[in-house]
Every structure is written in C-alpha cells, then in structure tokens.
Design an enzyme around this catalytic site. Structure first.
Site, mmCIF file in Angstrom:
data_model
loop_
_atom_site.group_PDB
_atom_site.id
_atom_site.type_symbol
_atom_site.label_atom_id
_atom_site.label_comp_id
_atom_site.label_asym_id
_atom_site.label_seq_id
_atom_site.Cartn_x
_atom_site.Cartn_y
_atom_site.Cartn_z
ATOM 1 N N CYS A 289 -3.414 -96.018 -17.019
ATOM 2 C CA CYS A 289 -2.711 -96.244 -15.760
ATOM 3 C C CYS A 289 -3.202 -95.329 -14.641
ATOM 4 O O CYS A 289 -3.109 -95.680 -13.470
ATOM 5 C CB CYS A 289 -1.217 -96.062 -15.977
ATOM 6 N N GLY B 64 4.005 -99.938 -18.674
ATOM 7 C CA GLY B 64 3.238 -101.177 -18.679
ATOM 8 C C GLY B 64 2.885 -101.593 -17.271
ATOM 9 O O GLY B 64 2.792 -100.761 -16.363
ATOM 10 N N SER B 65 2.735 -102.900 -17.085
ATOM 11 C CA SER B 65 2.275 -103.406 -15.796
ATOM 12 C C SER B 65 3.397 -103.401 -14.762
ATOM 13 O O SER B 65 4.577 -103.479 -15.100
ATOM 14 C CB SER B 65 1.730 -104.822 -15.959
ATOM 15 N N THR B 66 3.013 -103.328 -13.499
ATOM 16 C CA THR B 66 3.995 -103.339 -12.415
ATOM 17 C C THR B 66 4.744 -104.673 -12.389
ATOM 18 O O THR B 66 5.957 -104.697 -12.172
ATOM 19 C CB THR B 66 3.286 -103.044 -11.077
ATOM 20 N N GLU C 197 7.188 -96.539 -15.943
ATOM 21 C CA GLU C 197 5.880 -95.911 -15.718
ATOM 22 C C GLU C 197 4.889 -97.060 -15.617
ATOM 23 O O GLU C 197 4.606 -97.727 -16.606
ATOM 24 C CB GLU C 197 5.567 -94.965 -16.875
ATOM 25 N N GLU D 268 -4.954 -103.650 -10.091
ATOM 26 C CA GLU D 268 -5.289 -102.918 -11.308
ATOM 27 C C GLU D 268 -6.087 -103.844 -12.226
ATOM 28 O O GLU D 268 -5.598 -104.906 -12.607
ATOM 29 C CB GLU D 268 -3.997 -102.447 -11.998
ATOM 30 N N LYS E 221 10.193 -101.208 -28.931
ATOM 31 C CA LYS E 221 9.410 -102.441 -29.048
ATOM 32 C C LYS E 221 7.958 -102.135 -28.690
ATOM 33 O O LYS E 221 7.612 -102.003 -27.523
ATOM 34 C CB LYS E 221 9.936 -103.567 -28.145
ATOM 35 N N GLY F 187 7.275 -104.559 -15.058
ATOM 36 C CA GLY F 187 8.276 -103.557 -14.671
ATOM 37 C C GLY F 187 9.314 -104.140 -13.721
ATOM 38 O O GLY F 187 10.518 -103.858 -13.840
#
Ligand code: NAI
Ligand code: MG
Length: 505
Positions: free
Chosen positions: A312, A256-258, A278, A409, A203, A261
């Site tokens: 990142c 992607g973003s925490t 990641e 971030e 995706k 995640g």
C-alpha cells in the site's frame, strides 16, 4: 464464485512446489484446510470449499472451506460468548502477556516454515516473507508488553465526586485481511486486538489464507482459550460482507483497497461499528539533485518492487528534478535490468510473480493504459516467457501526474517517473493525489528535508529511505488512504472504549 465440492484430484503434489521445510508439505498434505470456530477446525456448513493457488507454477496448493453468512454467524457467536464471559479479558493482564509472548515464540520456532508457505501462496520472495514473519514476531512481542501497561486515569474534577476512567475492550472485532502479506497483516490486527482483551473473527483474503490458518493453530498451541480468535475463510461479498453487517461485531479492522473500504464503511453504518480502514496509496518518492543519487536509484527500485509491487505504501510515483531526469531514468533502468525475476523460493530472486491471475491481468491492463495514455516504457512492460504471473519491473517515463497510471493504485512492479521544477512544484504534484499514505524525500539539505516532511500530506514521510515501518510508530493515512491509524499506542486506543465513572462522595 469458485465454489466446488471438495475434490482433491486437482491439487498438486505438495512436494512439487519446491519448499524445503518439511512442515510445509505436511501442512499441505494433512487435509483440506478447515476453518477455526470456537476452538475447533470445521468445514463450511454447506460443505463448499474453494481452491487456493501457487502463483509461481499456477497449480493448486490446497482447498479451504468456503464460509457463508451462516458460518460467519457461528464464528461471531463463538467470539461473542468468549467476549461476554471474560475468558480472555478477565485473565490477569500478565497472563495475557505470557500467551502473546508464547505466540511470538511459536512464530520463531516455525519461522522458516511460515515464510516458505507464504511464498508458495502469494509469490513474494523468500527474503520478503522471512521479513514479514519477523515483523509478525515483533508485533506479538511489542503488544505482549501492553496488557500490564494499559491505564485509566483519575480526573481532577469536583471534590465531591470521585471520577476515574476505565479502559475496556470493545468486545468482538472483525478483521478483514488483504492477500499481500497475510502473516504480517494478520499479526498487525491480532496482536493489538488480543493485547486489549478483545475477541476476534478474522477473514483472510480468499487468495492467500494459508499462513493465517497456520497462525490459528499456533494461537491454540500457545494456550489462547477457545473462541477468542475464530478464522473464517471465504469471499469478500459473502463472508466479508456478513461480518461487516453483523450486529454482534463491535468493530471492523480492514486492510485492502479503497473501493472495498468504502463498501465496508457503508455496510457497517447500519450498526454504527467503529471502523478502522488501512487503504491504498500512490506514494510520491521525490528526488532532489543534491541527494546521494546511487542510493536513491537503488532504493527507488526497491521502493516500487518490494512485495512484487503489491504494497500500500510503495513509491510508485517517482518525482525527479528536471535537470536530473534523464540521468536518473537511465540509472533506474540499468538497476531494474539487473534484478532477477524468477522463482520466489530461490535465494537469488529479486522479484517474484503477482499474487494471482486477476492481479496479473489488472497490472498488464494498467501497463497498456500507460502506453495508450502517452507514457514511454523505459524498461520492462512485458512478461517473462515462463509459467506464473510474472511481470518485469516496469518503468514509465514521460509521465504527467494527471495520467491514470499516476493517479490509480496499480499494485504491481510499475513506476511512473515524473519531472518537477522546484520544491514548491514537488510539493504541489506530490500532494496532488486522492491518497496520502506515505511520501519519501531524497536530499542532503537538512533544512529542506524537514521543510518537506512538514509540507507533504502523508501519514508517514521517509527521508533518504523508503518503506520503513516500526511496530512502535503509528501508521495511517490522509485522504482516501484510510480512517484511523495502526501500530504503536494507536492500535491500543482504537481497540478500546474509555469508560467514565463518577462516584458521589
Ligand atoms: P479487496 O480490498 O477487495 O480485498 C481485501 C479484503 O476485503 C479481502 O479479504 C476480501 O475478501 C475482502 N472484501 C472484498 N469485498 C468485500 C466486501 N464487500 N465486504 C467485506 N469484505 C470484502 O482487494 P482485492 O480485490 O483483493 O484487490 C484489488 C485491488 O485492491 C488491488 O489491485 C490493489 O490495488 C488494492 N489493494 C490494496 C491493498 C492495500 O494494502 N492498500 C491490499 C489489497 C488490495
Ligand atoms: Mg475486490
């Protein structure tokens, strides 16, 4: 959700985006972009599609199919059939190698087209996207070498028993990708997923799916059997969520973003999938006065503006020893001023636009948060007067490590300069973060360099360089930067199950 019934009236003329490679306009002109399910290019079952934009001129590049849970289920079913009948995992490993090398050949053939298409879709400079395509090629080449070199073991146990291990693919891997570098991120997942004999449902990010769809065409051209890789385009909370919750998906590999995640980890818990995450970073770039200062300045600028600041592992917290602080911030501002901000297809451009409107708004909001929090803008902090999601390289001075701009971030070309006193202080402040993806140290003292490499809580440490990865070297992070690691042999392990066999003799 930006769902529309397909209407191409609002799509810009493919020629108007300025790409010189004929394949780009041809790709954009050919049709609306369907998704890849079971070797066929299909519309969404609902007929819905959404617009994908060009952040440089704020026009629409194309529409892509908008997958819902039903479309995801069809893609997972196709991948499941392919995994279960062994049409990929059952090939001779040398045959899998050959096909992966062909993918690399095709990426090489189309490298300039892919770089330009990526630049149109995500705004990264043509130098960056060319590098990302080369990275994708090196990933397919590197992992093409693995299928013939994956071994189980015979174990030295009880002599009345023959005990050996088999290395088996997990089955179906769901790969959920970010928009910053679609072609690199997709290769980072797919090359090892395929080398280990797995099947996949990919995706791409809703903002930047075009080069991933082109990669899908190249995979079929390379001879990958139908259903081995399926690509569903759609939004995270709909298509992404359906993939993470699906009981026939054995593993989720996400970048992607925490925040997302954590949602993915929670959603995959219901079926206890292997989950590789990641996530974000807030990389400390630590400058000691004994370093080559001019090189440190140039690389620090590169370190927070590479990929237009959307990476990142970028060095967004620049720690400078207190006696050097004034000189360093002045030199960094001069370097930032010399950076050309403009059309990312232009060979002389150093910084392009942010990927899409929401990211532009988010970065501008953080610049306001920095000012309101008491930091000083030493350079930038504004938007050039032109169309597109441009933010000038922005340097904050007078930052302390507890300010929001030093902790969260931002994902834009924004750096915080923070003073430190000595080595202990640099280690303490550098490690004082929710993240632990990467760190950089600038010093000519070889003892200090190695001591710092050991003391910094980061998955990757750079000494007198920045933002360097190699396909052969594992990449992952401490703390909230992720779970598991990618690249090198680690990706091979993560996408395989070790099976133990005991035979009574
Ligand atoms: P995101 O992490 O929400 O999106 C990444 C991917 O996850 C996309 O394909 C998205 O569709 C999918 N996704 C979103 N929600 C999902 C869900 N509930 N279930 C399954 N899949 C889902 O990142 P987003 O919103 O595009 O960017 C927001 C911020 O995240 C950025 O400003 C940046 O700070 C950070 N980010 C960090 C990245 C990194 O490499 N560390 C990459 C992308 C974003
Ligand atoms: Mg999101």
């Amino acid at each position: 959700m930006n769902s529309t019934v397909i209407d191409r009236a609002d799509v810009a003329d493919p020629a108007s985006h300025g790409a010189t490679e004929p394949g780009v306009a041809a790709f954009l002109r050919s049709s609306d972009r369907p998704m890849l399910v079971d070797g066929k290019w299909v519309e969404a079952s609902s007929g819905a599609a959404f617009a994908v934009g060009n952040p440089t001129n704020e026009t629409i590049l194309a529409h892509v199919a908008q997958a819902d849970a039903q479309d995801v289920a069809a893609a997972v079913a196709a991948a499941r059939r392919a995994a279960d009948d062994g049409r990929w995992s059952g090939l001779h490993p040398a045959q899998r190698s050959l096909i992966l090398n062909r993918v690399a050949d095709l990426l090489e053939r189309d490298s300039e087209m892919l770089a330009q298409l990526e630049t149109l879709n995500n705004g990264m400079t043509i130098h960056v996207t060319r590098g990302l395509v080369q990275y994708a090629i090196s990933l397919f080449r590197y992992y093409a070498g693995w299928p013939t070199k994956i071994h189980g073991a015979t174990n030295p146990g009880d002599p009345s028993m023959l005990n050996y291990t088999l290395k088996e693919p997990l089955g179906v891997v769901g790969a959920i990708l970010p928009w910053n570098g679609s072609i690199g991120a997709s290769a980072m997942k797919l090359a090892p997923i395929l080398a280990t004999g797995n099947c996949a449902v990919v995706k791409p990010a809703e903002q930047a799916p075009l080069t991933v769809l082109r990669l899908g065409e190249l995979l079929l051209e390379a001879g990958l059997p139908d259903g081995v890789v399926n690509i569903v385009t759609g939004f995270g909370p709909e298509a992404g969520k359906a993939l993470t919750e699906h009981s026939d998906v054995d593993c989720i590999a996400f970048t992607g973003s925490t925040a997302t995640g954590k949602q993915i980890l929670a959603a995959s818990a219901g079926t206890l999938k292997r989950t590789i995450l990641e996530l974000g970073g807030k990389t400390p770039n630590i400058i000691f006065p004994d370093a080559d200062i001019d090189a440190a300045v140039q690389t620090a600028l590169f370190g927070f503006t590479y990929m237009n600041g959307q990476g990142c592992a970028l060095g967004t917290r620049i720690f400078v020893q207190r006696d050097l602080y004034e000189e360093f911030s002045a030199k960094l501002s001069v370097a930032a001023k010399a950076m050309t901000v403009g059309d990312p297809l232009d060979e002389s451009t150093g910084l392009g636009p942010l990927g899409f409107r929401a990211q532009y708004d988010r970065v501008n909001k953080y610049i306001g948060i920095g000012r309101d929090g008491g930091a000083t803008v030493a350079h930038g902090g504004d938007n050039p007067d032109r169309k597109g999601y441009f933010v000038r390289p922005t340097i904050f001075t007078g930052v302390t490590n507890d300010m929001r701009i030093a902790r969260e971030e931002i994902f834009g070309p924004v750096a915080s300069l923070i003073a430190f006193d000595d080595e202990d202080d640099a280690v303490f402040q550098g490690n004082d973060s929710d993240y632990g993806l990467a760190a950089a140290v600038w010093t000519n003292d070889i003892t200090r360099a190695h001591r710092m490499a050991g003391r910094l809580k980061a998955g990757t440490v750079w000494v007198n360089t920045m933002a360097w990865l190699d396909v052969s070297c594992p990449f992952g992070g401490y703390k909230q930067s992720g779970l598991g690691s990618e690249l090198g042999p680690d990706s091979i392990d993560q996408f395989m199950q070790t099976k133990a066999v005991f035979v009574k003799l």
